[in-house]
Design a protein around this motif. Sequence first.
Motif, PDB file in Angstrom:
ATOM      1  N   ILE A  35      38.722  31.664  18.312  1.00 56.77           N
ATOM      2  CA  ILE A  35      39.640  31.769  19.440  1.00 56.77           C
ATOM      3  C   ILE A  35      38.911  31.250  20.665  1.00 56.77           C
ATOM      4  N   PRO A  36      39.360  30.128  21.218  1.00 57.90           N
ATOM      5  CA  PRO A  36      38.656  29.579  22.381  1.00 57.90           C
ATOM      6  C   PRO A  36      38.805  30.495  23.589  1.00 57.90           C
ATOM      7  N   ARG A  37      37.733  30.571  24.355  1.00 55.03           N
ATOM      8  CA  ARG A  37      37.801  31.372  25.573  1.00 55.03           C
ATOM      9  C   ARG A  37      38.554  30.584  26.629  1.00 55.03           C
ATOM     10  N   PRO A  38      39.334  31.267  27.452  1.00 53.46           N
ATOM     11  CA  PRO A  38      40.085  30.545  28.482  1.00 53.46           C
ATOM     12  C   PRO A  38      39.143  29.943  29.520  1.00 53.46           C
ATOM     13  N   LEU A  39      39.590  28.869  30.141  1.00 54.34           N
ATOM     14  CA  LEU A  39      38.806  28.242  31.192  1.00 54.34           C
ATOM     15  C   LEU A  39      38.691  29.181  32.385  1.00 54.34           C
ATOM     16  N   MET A  40      37.619  29.003  33.156  1.00 50.63           N
ATOM     17  CA  MET A  40      37.331  29.893  34.283  1.00 50.63           C
ATOM     18  C   MET A  40      37.657  29.212  35.611  1.00 50.63           C
ATOM     19  N   CYS A  41      38.277  29.952  36.514  1.00 48.33           N
ATOM     20  CA  CYS A  41      38.486  29.448  37.867  1.00 48.33           C
ATOM     21  C   CYS A  41      37.204  29.700  38.668  1.00 48.33           C
ATOM     22  N   ASP A  44      36.130  33.290  38.862  1.00 46.54           N
ATOM     23  CA  ASP A  44      35.546  33.788  37.613  1.00 46.54           C
ATOM     24  C   ASP A  44      34.094  33.339  37.472  1.00 46.54           C
ATOM     25  N   SER A  75      44.488  22.259  39.720  1.00 49.82           N
ATOM     26  CA  SER A  75      43.563  23.359  39.456  1.00 49.82           C
ATOM     27  C   SER A  75      42.188  22.843  39.066  1.00 49.82           C
ATOM     28  N   ARG A  77      38.839  24.052  36.968  1.00 50.43           N
ATOM     29  CA  ARG A  77      38.404  25.055  35.991  1.00 50.43           C
ATOM     30  C   ARG A  77      37.084  24.639  35.365  1.00 50.43           C
ATOM     31  N   ASP A  79      34.486  25.303  31.850  1.00 48.08           N
ATOM     32  CA  ASP A  79      34.383  25.769  30.468  1.00 48.08           C
ATOM     33  C   ASP A  79      33.352  26.894  30.447  1.00 48.08           C
TER      34      ASP A  79
END
Length: 98
Positions: A35-41, A44, A75, A77, A79
Amino acid sequence: MSPEIQRQQVDADLEPVEATPSTADNHQKPTAPVIPRPLMCVGDVAVRLNTSVTAVWRLKNNDPDFPQPIKIGGSTRWDPAEIDCYVDVCKARRPNGR
């Protein structure tokens, strides 16, 4: 070629293909899906690095080892894996590698 024949041809091309299990090693344990981790703003990233948002932008502009962000529409972001690698690089820079 008529639109109906084209549609039938496309539908035939999209039919699901049944997967056949590999007979080479039937004793393999099933693996959990990745499960890939969501991208960070930027916020974050600041929290992950325990710093300010302004400091993250400074790192982006001034540190060549800091990962460049991914632009998606308007946006920005990062990784999470690249941020983790950056932390590892910073650890390696320390005297005695500590």
